[in-house]
Design a protein around this motif. Sequence first.
Motif, PDB file in Angstrom:
ATOM      1  N   VAL A   1      29.009  44.891  21.490  1.00  0.00           N
ATOM      2  CA  VAL A   1      29.994  45.914  21.835  1.00  0.00           C
ATOM      3  C   VAL A   1      30.147  44.920  23.076  1.00  0.00           C
ATOM      4  N   GLU A   2      31.918  45.146  23.644  1.00  0.00           N
ATOM      5  CA  GLU A   2      31.723  45.406  25.226  1.00  0.00           C
ATOM      6  C   GLU A   2      31.742  46.457  25.732  1.00  0.00           C
ATOM      7  N   THR A   3      31.824  47.591  25.289  1.00  0.00           N
ATOM      8  CA  THR A   3      32.084  48.636  25.402  1.00  0.00           C
ATOM      9  C   THR A   3      31.204  49.313  26.179  1.00  0.00           C
ATOM     10  N   PRO A   4      31.282  49.819  27.158  1.00  0.00           N
ATOM     11  CA  PRO A   4      29.446  50.531  27.320  1.00  0.00           C
ATOM     12  C   PRO A   4      29.055  51.679  26.363  1.00  0.00           C
ATOM     13  N   LEU A   5      28.041  51.758  26.676  1.00  0.00           N
ATOM     14  CA  LEU A   5      27.657  52.656  24.900  1.00  0.00           C
ATOM     15  C   LEU A   5      25.911  53.334  26.775  1.00  0.00           C
ATOM     16  N   TYR A   6      26.402  54.435  26.347  1.00  0.00           N
ATOM     17  CA  TYR A   6      25.269  55.204  27.003  1.00  0.00           C
ATOM     18  C   TYR A   6      23.716  56.229  26.328  1.00  0.00           C
ATOM     19  N   HIS A   7      22.848  56.266  26.956  1.00  0.00           N
ATOM     20  CA  HIS A   7      22.152  57.529  25.851  1.00  0.00           C
ATOM     21  C   HIS A   7      21.338  58.446  26.674  1.00  0.00           C
ATOM     22  N   SER A   8      21.691  59.717  26.247  1.00  0.00           N
ATOM     23  CA  SER A   8      21.051  60.885  26.328  1.00  0.00           C
ATOM     24  C   SER A   8      20.470  61.553  25.591  1.00  0.00           C
ATOM     25  N   PRO A   9      19.743  62.112  25.543  1.00  0.00           N
ATOM     26  CA  PRO A   9      18.021  62.768  24.992  1.00  0.00           C
ATOM     27  C   PRO A   9      18.642  64.635  25.063  1.00  0.00           C
ATOM     28  N   MET A  10      19.602  64.450  25.828  1.00  0.00           N
ATOM     29  CA  MET A  10      19.688  66.141  26.584  1.00  0.00           C
ATOM     30  C   MET A  10      20.575  66.656  25.254  1.00  0.00           C
ATOM     31  N   PHE A  11      21.314  65.928  24.704  1.00  0.00           N
ATOM     32  CA  PHE A  11      22.700  66.872  23.748  1.00  0.00           C
ATOM     33  C   PHE A  11      22.167  66.243  22.520  1.00  0.00           C
ATOM     34  N   GLY A  12      22.633  67.275  20.713  1.00  0.00           N
ATOM     35  CA  GLY A  12      22.600  66.294  20.128  1.00  0.00           C
ATOM     36  C   GLY A  12      21.529  67.867  18.936  1.00  0.00           C
TER      37      GLY A  12
END
Length: 264
Positions: free
Chosen positions: A226-237
Amino acid sequence: MTGLGNYAVVNFSDRIIDGELQSGLKELSERFGDPETTYLGTDPYQAIKLLAKTEYDLYIVGKGGTNCVELINGLEVPGSACIVGYSDITHLFPSFYSQGWRPIMGPTAGYFDIIKEESVQAFEQAFTEGSLEIAVETLNQSSDESLQGCIVCGNDIALLNSVGTEYGPRFQDKILFIENHTSTPKMVQYWLEVYKAKGILSRVQAVIIGHTSLNLDSLRSWSKQVETPLYHSPMFGEGNQNYPIPYGGQATVRSGQAVLKGFD
């Protein structure tokens, strides 16, 4: 009581075992004072009746479950208070937001005995200072890219279930925070594929995926599609880190962090 104002605990979940919420409620009360009132039953319509009275500044959901999908097309409860929870309740976030509420994806009352002290402090900071920072890691873009936009957040399946309803989420140019509920890496990727197939990933400015069972190498590999910027964060969920995310708030993403505003 610190920071929360007058608050209530209201349960929508159909998955309550006797006494299950008591430990979390005890921790919540010790930290922020006792709630003004509680509804710990399993009837979502009774929960809505409590919300309709609009007597309190903040409502914290008891626990996740599956009841809220029943209300997704019939929720009529104007208000201006905050409502905090994750998982099932995020079915109703677009509807709450459209009717003046301030939905916040964050810990349920039953989880205050599980989440880390860092998350409890972040919860308090959000309501006392009105803003919060969370660490993010880029998956498919240059780390120096800066983005700013309105937040849409929720459970992966709950958000998809609300698409096409009267108050369904508007994804165009938003920054999407996804709480993943699944326990297997295969299903994490499956739901991301659904978001991609429905064109949601191409409409948002960026996606930030919360704590997930899919390892980061697999996530990085998939994100190249995908071209959309993807990020990961372990801080929520789901899990013992559950920082609050304000639906309809503002997010600025840059230099390995996302600054969130809109809690007040």
